[in-house]
Design a protein around this motif. Structure first.
Motif, short mmCIF file in Angstrom:
data_model
loop_
_atom_site.label_atom_id
_atom_site.label_comp_id
_atom_site.label_asym_id
_atom_site.label_seq_id
_atom_site.Cartn_x
_atom_site.Cartn_y
_atom_site.Cartn_z
N ILE A 1 27.82 -23.28 54.60
CA ILE A 1 28.69 -22.24 55.16
C ILE A 1 30.15 -22.61 54.93
N SER A 2 30.98 -21.59 54.88
CA SER A 2 32.42 -21.77 54.79
C SER A 2 33.07 -20.65 55.59
N ASN A 3 34.27 -20.89 56.09
CA ASN A 3 34.96 -19.82 56.82
C ASN A 3 35.96 -19.11 55.91
N ALA A 4 36.73 -18.21 56.49
CA ALA A 4 37.63 -17.36 55.71
C ALA A 4 38.82 -18.10 55.14
N SER A 5 39.07 -19.32 55.57
CA SER A 5 40.14 -20.21 55.11
C SER A 5 40.90 -20.76 56.30
N MET A 6 41.67 -21.81 56.04
CA MET A 6 42.52 -22.44 57.05
C MET A 6 43.96 -22.39 56.53
N TYR A 7 44.89 -22.91 57.35
CA TYR A 7 46.29 -22.84 56.96
C TYR A 7 46.61 -23.79 55.80
N ASP A 8 46.04 -24.98 55.84
CA ASP A 8 46.25 -25.97 54.78
C ASP A 8 45.21 -27.07 54.93
N ALA A 9 45.26 -28.06 54.05
CA ALA A 9 44.27 -29.13 54.10
C ALA A 9 44.36 -29.94 55.38
N ALA A 10 45.57 -30.15 55.87
CA ALA A 10 45.76 -30.98 57.06
C ALA A 10 45.15 -30.31 58.29
N SER A 11 45.41 -29.02 58.48
CA SER A 11 44.84 -28.33 59.64
C SER A 11 43.33 -28.23 59.51
N ALA A 12 42.82 -28.08 58.28
CA ALA A 12 41.37 -28.04 58.07
C ALA A 12 40.73 -29.36 58.48
N ALA A 13 41.35 -30.47 58.09
CA ALA A 13 40.80 -31.78 58.45
C ALA A 13 40.83 -32.00 59.96
N ALA A 14 41.93 -31.61 60.58
CA ALA A 14 42.04 -31.78 62.03
C ALA A 14 41.02 -30.93 62.77
N GLU A 15 40.79 -29.71 62.29
CA GLU A 15 39.77 -28.84 62.90
C GLU A 15 38.37 -29.41 62.68
N ALA A 16 38.15 -30.03 61.53
CA ALA A 16 36.85 -30.63 61.25
C ALA A 16 36.56 -31.77 62.22
N VAL A 17 37.59 -32.57 62.50
CA VAL A 17 37.43 -33.66 63.48
C VAL A 17 37.07 -33.08 64.84
N ALA A 18 37.73 -32.00 65.23
CA ALA A 18 37.43 -31.36 66.52
C ALA A 18 36.01 -30.81 66.55
N MET A 19 35.52 -30.33 65.41
CA MET A 19 34.16 -29.79 65.34
C MET A 19 33.10 -30.82 65.72
N CYS A 20 33.38 -32.08 65.40
CA CYS A 20 32.36 -33.12 65.54
C CYS A 20 32.26 -33.69 66.95
N LYS A 21 33.26 -33.48 67.75
CA LYS A 21 33.27 -34.06 69.10
C LYS A 21 32.26 -33.37 70.01
N ASP A 22 31.64 -34.14 70.90
CA ASP A 22 30.79 -33.58 71.94
C ASP A 22 30.95 -34.44 73.19
N LYS A 23 30.12 -34.21 74.18
CA LYS A 23 30.26 -34.93 75.44
C LYS A 23 29.98 -36.42 75.31
N LYS A 24 29.15 -36.79 74.35
CA LYS A 24 28.79 -38.20 74.17
C LYS A 24 29.71 -38.92 73.19
N ARG A 25 30.18 -38.22 72.18
CA ARG A 25 30.99 -38.84 71.14
C ARG A 25 32.32 -38.09 71.03
N LYS A 26 33.42 -38.78 71.28
CA LYS A 26 34.72 -38.12 71.34
C LYS A 26 35.77 -38.73 70.41
N SER A 27 35.55 -39.94 69.92
CA SER A 27 36.57 -40.60 69.09
C SER A 27 36.32 -40.35 67.61
N ALA A 28 37.36 -40.62 66.80
CA ALA A 28 37.28 -40.37 65.36
C ALA A 28 37.83 -41.55 64.59
#
Length: 438
Positions: A126-153
């Motif tokens: 899957i892919s979304n409609a796009s992000m603002y740039d590579a940096a914001s995409a990477a930061a959003e990807a990090v946020a995607m992976c966090k859950d209640k058990k795992r929060k650090s990157a």
């Protein structure tokens, strides 16, 4: 669009809900130097002619280099004439964000095509409609992976420093820890990575090729990361991705990157377009909008916005992201570029960039003191030592119409070559470098 200022009573209500006593307290995390006290000092208006002249004076201060040997996240590639000709058509250029899907079929289809191409390029589901740039995409990807058990990157230090800074900023805002994995010989240190991964690690981010132009061993890193229960985020160069094994095939859970090399001119830094793609099981966590394909009541092919339950206007404070827009025109530019060149054309651009960078590195290496810093395979960027003051060298090159490589902290220069660099230009660069080092 109008704007209604909050009344004093509404401001007091808002502050009370936040547990604050004043607007100044609301801004307490901002540096004092950035806070405007006493209102803006705005001069009186000027006439159209005077404004135009002042803009022309400012524009004249810019230097547009005819020859460029710098990359570091923004690259000069050949853009076929059909690309700007298509995307500058009024029907595309003035189209507004498609909130009303039933009257935006053309825009939705262009988004769908972009998503499809990104999935093909990255090997993801899957892919979304796009992000603002590579940096914001990477930061959003990090946020995607966090859950209640795992929060650090964890983020490799071989990732572009600007991307690292953005990840840190996003993570600071959500009170999540970010730790850097050191490099050895310009590549992610596997032993250090193994030691740093804990039961709290949600994700590991690497770049392929990395900031120094080197190829990371994505498969080995993916095996290590998955063995410890974390997810792997890979930031890729889309031109390089056309000739490398797809990140999805190598074990990436999320793939991000900068779409600027895909038909978008350097244009003094933007606007650009980020892309983000992921495995199907992350479809509910990927940020922003997704265009889907369906059929209408008459059975005709149709496009709709879908999977929005993760967004802030639906889930509010439980949303995984506050992204609700996308770089539609830039995404279309990337789509037109990829459709124009096709797989063969993109692979040719990649092969020429690779071969020219290696020719340049060999020629620079013949100058005493300009040897390669890292003994590893690279794509179209590489780091050399610099026996002279790098700023002095870049000034000399600039006076001769060349934007040289990027001087690095602690010495060394990051050089880049693409299909746009002729042998004549490369030989001239080497000659100028030899003049300064003599």
């Amino acid at each position: 669009m109008g704007y209604l200022l909050n009344t004093e009573s509404q401001q007091r209500e808002m502050l009370a809900a936040l547990g604050l006593s004043s607007l100044n307290e609301l801004h307490r995390d901002l540096p004092e130097s950035l806070i405007l006290r006493g209102g803006p000092d705005i001069p009186g208006g000027a006439g159209e002619q005077a404004i135009l002249e002042s803009f022309e004076e400012m524009a004249a201060k810019n230097t547009v280099y005819p020859v460029i040997f710098r990359g570091a996240g923004a690259y000069k590639h050949y853009i076929p004439a059909i690309v700007p000709e298509m995307v500058n058509k009024e029907r595309f250029k003035t189209g507004y964000t498609p909130y009303q899907a039933e009257v935006s079929q053309g825009t939705l289809q262009s988004i769908f095509e972009f998503q499809t191409m990104i999935c093909e390029l990255t090997g993801m589901d899957i892919s979304n409609a796009s992000m603002y740039d590579a940096a914001s995409a990477a930061a959003e990807a990090v946020a995607m992976c966090k859950d209640k058990k795992r929060k650090s990157a964890l983020v490799s230090q071989s990732v572009n420093p600007r991307v690292i800074d953005t990840i840190k900023t996003y993570s600071w805002a959500s009170d999540a820890a970010v730790d850097l994995v050191p490099t050895t010989g310009g590549l992610t240190d596997m032993d250090a990575l193994a030691q740093k991964i804990t039961d709290d690690t949600a994700s590991v981010t690497i770049q392929q090729p990395n900031f120094f132009g080197l190829f990371e061993d994505v498969r080995a890193i993916a095996e290590l990361v998955h063995g410890r229960g974390a997810k792997l985020i890979v930031s890729v160069n889309p031109i390089a991705a056309s000739v490398l094994s797809a990140p999805g095939e190598c074990g990436a859970d999320i793939v991000v990157g900068e779409g600027q090399p895909l038909g978008i001119p350097l244009s003094f830094g933007g606007p650009y377009v980020g892309f983000i793609a992921a495995k199907a099981d992350l479809s509910r966590r990927i940020p922003g909008r997704i265009a889907g394909e369906t059929t209408d009541a008459q059975g005709r092919r149709a496009f709709v916005l879908t999977l929005q339950a993760r967004e802030q206007h639906i889930r509010r404070e439980t949303a995984s992201s506050n992204i609700c827009s996308n770089q539609a025109l830039m995404a279309m530019t990337a789509s037109v570029y990829m459709a124009c060149l096709g797989p063969g054309g993109m692979q040719e651009a990649a092969k020429q960039s690779y071969s020219k960078a290696h020719y340049l590195s060999e020629q620079l290496g013949k100058i005493p003191g300009f040897g390669l810093r890292y003994d590893a395979e690279f794509f179209h960027e590489f780091v050399t030592e610099c026996p002279v003051d790098a700023a002095k060298l870049m000034l000399h090159l600039g006076r001769n119409g060349i934007l040289g490589g990027l001087p690095l902290e602690g010495g060394g220069v990051l050089w880049c070559a693409t299909e746009m660099n002729s042998r004549k230009d490369m030989d001239r660069l080497v000659s100028l470098c030899r003049e300064v080092s003599a």
